[in-house]
Design a protein around this motif. Structure first.
Motif, PDB file in Angstrom:
ATOM      1  N   GLN A  36     -25.370  33.190  49.235  1.00 58.11           N
ATOM      2  CA  GLN A  36     -26.712  33.450  49.764  1.00 58.11           C
ATOM      3  C   GLN A  36     -27.632  33.952  48.654  1.00 58.11           C
ATOM      4  OE1 GLN A  36     -26.827  36.066  53.152  1.00 58.11           O
ATOM      5  NE2 GLN A  36     -25.225  34.936  54.208  1.00 58.11           N
ATOM      6  N   PHE A  37     -27.126  34.866  47.834  1.00 53.84           N
ATOM      7  CA  PHE A  37     -27.936  35.394  46.742  1.00 53.84           C
ATOM      8  C   PHE A  37     -28.333  34.273  45.776  1.00 53.84           C
ATOM      9  CE2 PHE A  37     -28.671  37.140  42.560  1.00 53.84           C
ATOM     10  CZ  PHE A  37     -29.539  38.188  42.831  1.00 53.84           C
ATOM     11  N   LEU A  38     -27.364  33.470  45.367  1.00 51.60           N
ATOM     12  CA  LEU A  38     -27.676  32.372  44.444  1.00 51.60           C
ATOM     13  C   LEU A  38     -28.673  31.398  45.039  1.00 51.60           C
ATOM     14  CD1 LEU A  38     -24.218  31.463  42.887  1.00 51.60           C
ATOM     15  CD2 LEU A  38     -26.162  32.552  41.768  1.00 51.60           C
ATOM     16  N   HIS A  39     -28.505  31.088  46.293  1.00 51.44           N
ATOM     17  CA  HIS A  39     -29.402  30.148  46.964  1.00 51.44           C
ATOM     18  C   HIS A  39     -30.836  30.689  47.014  1.00 51.44           C
ATOM     19  CE1 HIS A  39     -30.259  26.701  49.445  1.00 51.44           C
ATOM     20  NE2 HIS A  39     -30.788  27.466  50.365  1.00 51.44           N
ATOM     21  N   ALA A  40     -30.977  32.009  47.097  1.00 54.40           N
ATOM     22  CA  ALA A  40     -32.307  32.626  47.205  1.00 54.40           C
ATOM     23  C   ALA A  40     -32.970  32.865  45.846  1.00 54.40           C
ATOM     24  CB  ALA A  40     -32.198  33.953  47.950  1.00 54.40           C
TER      25      ALA A  40
ATOM     26  N   GLU B  11     -37.506  32.066  40.092  1.00 52.77           N
ATOM     27  CA  GLU B  11     -38.116  32.815  38.992  1.00 52.77           C
ATOM     28  C   GLU B  11     -39.137  33.840  39.449  1.00 52.77           C
ATOM     29  OE1 GLU B  11     -39.637  30.138  36.094  1.00 52.77           O
ATOM     30  OE2 GLU B  11     -37.824  28.921  36.114  1.00 52.77           O
ATOM     31  N   ASN B  12     -39.483  33.866  40.703  1.00 48.52           N
ATOM     32  CA  ASN B  12     -40.583  34.713  41.150  1.00 48.52           C
ATOM     33  C   ASN B  12     -40.151  35.927  41.963  1.00 48.52           C
ATOM     34  OD1 ASN B  12     -42.550  32.981  40.000  1.00 48.52           O
ATOM     35  ND2 ASN B  12     -42.245  31.593  41.707  1.00 48.52           N
ATOM     36  N   GLN B  13     -38.859  36.192  42.060  1.00 41.20           N
ATOM     37  CA  GLN B  13     -38.392  37.324  42.848  1.00 41.20           C
ATOM     38  C   GLN B  13     -37.496  38.223  42.001  1.00 41.20           C
ATOM     39  OE1 GLN B  13     -37.023  36.794  46.895  1.00 41.20           O
ATOM     40  NE2 GLN B  13     -37.510  34.634  46.735  1.00 41.20           N
ATOM     41  N   THR B  14     -37.568  39.507  42.279  1.00 43.59           N
ATOM     42  CA  THR B  14     -36.658  40.437  41.627  1.00 43.59           C
ATOM     43  C   THR B  14     -35.348  40.477  42.406  1.00 43.59           C
ATOM     44  OG1 THR B  14     -37.375  42.350  42.933  1.00 43.59           O
ATOM     45  CG2 THR B  14     -38.616  41.878  40.888  1.00 43.59           C
TER      46      THR B  14
ATOM     47  N   LEU C  31     -32.280  40.844  47.501  1.00 43.84           N
ATOM     48  CA  LEU C  31     -31.319  41.602  48.301  1.00 43.84           C
ATOM     49  C   LEU C  31     -31.884  42.012  49.651  1.00 43.84           C
ATOM     50  CD1 LEU C  31     -29.567  43.832  45.631  1.00 43.84           C
ATOM     51  CD2 LEU C  31     -28.655  41.819  46.806  1.00 43.84           C
ATOM     52  N   GLN C  32     -33.182  42.168  49.738  1.00 51.10           N
ATOM     53  CA  GLN C  32     -33.813  42.519  51.010  1.00 51.10           C
ATOM     54  C   GLN C  32     -33.864  41.329  51.964  1.00 51.10           C
ATOM     55  OE1 GLN C  32     -37.617  44.341  50.253  1.00 51.10           O
ATOM     56  NE2 GLN C  32     -36.709  45.996  49.061  1.00 51.10           N
ATOM     57  N   SER C  33     -33.722  40.121  51.435  1.00 52.58           N
ATOM     58  CA  SER C  33     -33.856  38.934  52.284  1.00 52.58           C
ATOM     59  C   SER C  33     -32.528  38.245  52.600  1.00 52.58           C
ATOM     60  CB  SER C  33     -34.812  37.935  51.631  1.00 52.58           C
ATOM     61  OG  SER C  33     -34.239  37.405  50.444  1.00 52.58           O
ATOM     62  N   VAL C  34     -31.436  38.691  51.995  1.00 51.29           N
ATOM     63  CA  VAL C  34     -30.127  38.070  52.246  1.00 51.29           C
ATOM     64  C   VAL C  34     -29.101  39.145  52.574  1.00 51.29           C
ATOM     65  CG1 VAL C  34     -30.589  36.102  50.729  1.00 51.29           C
ATOM     66  CG2 VAL C  34     -29.424  38.110  49.810  1.00 51.29           C
ATOM     67  N   ASP C  35     -27.952  38.700  53.036  1.00 56.01           N
ATOM     68  CA  ASP C  35     -26.872  39.617  53.382  1.00 56.01           C
ATOM     69  C   ASP C  35     -25.925  39.764  52.192  1.00 56.01           C
ATOM     70  OD1 ASP C  35     -25.300  41.295  54.929  1.00 56.01           O
ATOM     71  OD2 ASP C  35     -24.127  39.644  55.751  1.00 56.01           O
ATOM     72  N   ALA C  36     -26.461  40.264  51.070  1.00 52.74           N
ATOM     73  CA  ALA C  36     -25.684  40.488  49.858  1.00 52.74           C
ATOM     74  C   ALA C  36     -25.932  41.914  49.389  1.00 52.74           C
ATOM     75  CB  ALA C  36     -26.088  39.491  48.770  1.00 52.74           C
TER      76      ALA C  36
ATOM     77  N   GLU D 155     -23.244  45.034  44.590  1.00 48.25           N
ATOM     78  CA  GLU D 155     -21.902  44.714  44.091  1.00 48.25           C
ATOM     79  C   GLU D 155     -21.690  43.203  44.003  1.00 48.25           C
ATOM     80  OE1 GLU D 155     -19.586  46.657  42.679  1.00 48.25           O
ATOM     81  OE2 GLU D 155     -21.133  48.194  42.861  1.00 48.25           O
ATOM     82  N   ASP D 156     -22.245  42.460  44.948  1.00 50.48           N
ATOM     83  CA  ASP D 156     -22.158  40.994  44.885  1.00 50.48           C
ATOM     84  C   ASP D 156     -22.894  40.477  43.648  1.00 50.48           C
ATOM     85  OD1 ASP D 156     -20.711  40.613  47.337  1.00 50.48           O
ATOM     86  OD2 ASP D 156     -22.582  41.009  48.424  1.00 50.48           O
ATOM     87  N   VAL D 157     -24.049  41.039  43.374  1.00 45.87           N
ATOM     88  CA  VAL D 157     -24.832  40.630  42.201  1.00 45.87           C
ATOM     89  C   VAL D 157     -24.066  40.973  40.924  1.00 45.87           C
ATOM     90  CG1 VAL D 157     -26.996  40.945  40.943  1.00 45.87           C
ATOM     91  CG2 VAL D 157     -27.003  40.912  43.442  1.00 45.87           C
ATOM     92  N   ARG D 158     -23.486  42.151  40.880  1.00 50.02           N
ATOM     93  CA  ARG D 158     -22.695  42.550  39.705  1.00 50.02           C
ATOM     94  C   ARG D 158     -21.501  41.626  39.506  1.00 50.02           C
ATOM     95  NH1 ARG D 158     -23.375  48.765  41.207  1.00 50.02           N
ATOM     96  NH2 ARG D 158     -25.232  49.195  39.953  1.00 50.02           N
ATOM     97  N   SER D 159     -20.896  41.194  40.597  1.00 48.60           N
ATOM     98  CA  SER D 159     -19.774  40.261  40.507  1.00 48.60           C
ATOM     99  C   SER D 159     -20.227  38.937  39.902  1.00 48.60           C
ATOM    100  CB  SER D 159     -19.173  40.032  41.895  1.00 48.60           C
ATOM    101  OG  SER D 159     -18.197  39.021  41.854  1.00 48.60           O
TER     102      SER D 159
END
Length: 50
Positions: free
Chosen positions: A9-13, A16-19, A24-29, A32-36
């Motif tokens: 979900q994170f990758l799909h979202a 270049e225009n989002q932090t 993280l506010q728009s997906v269920d991640a 820790e998922d980002v760090r992985s």
């Protein structure tokens, strides 16, 4: 490589225009998922330039 649903979900979202925080506010991640993803060298995080 295997991704869990939250990582996918994170990758799909990503674009270049989002932090990371905005994504993280728009997906269920979690941060820790980002760090992985970063540890696996799937994503590269760069500082926000204003």
């Amino acid at each position: 490589m295997r991704l869990n649903d939250a990582e996918w979900q994170f990758l799909h979202a990503c674009d270049e225009n989002q932090t990371v925080n905005q994504i993280l506010q728009s997906v269920d991640a979690s941060l820790e998922d980002v760090r992985s993803l970063q540890k696996q060298q799937i994503i590269l995080l760069t500082p926000l330039h204003s």
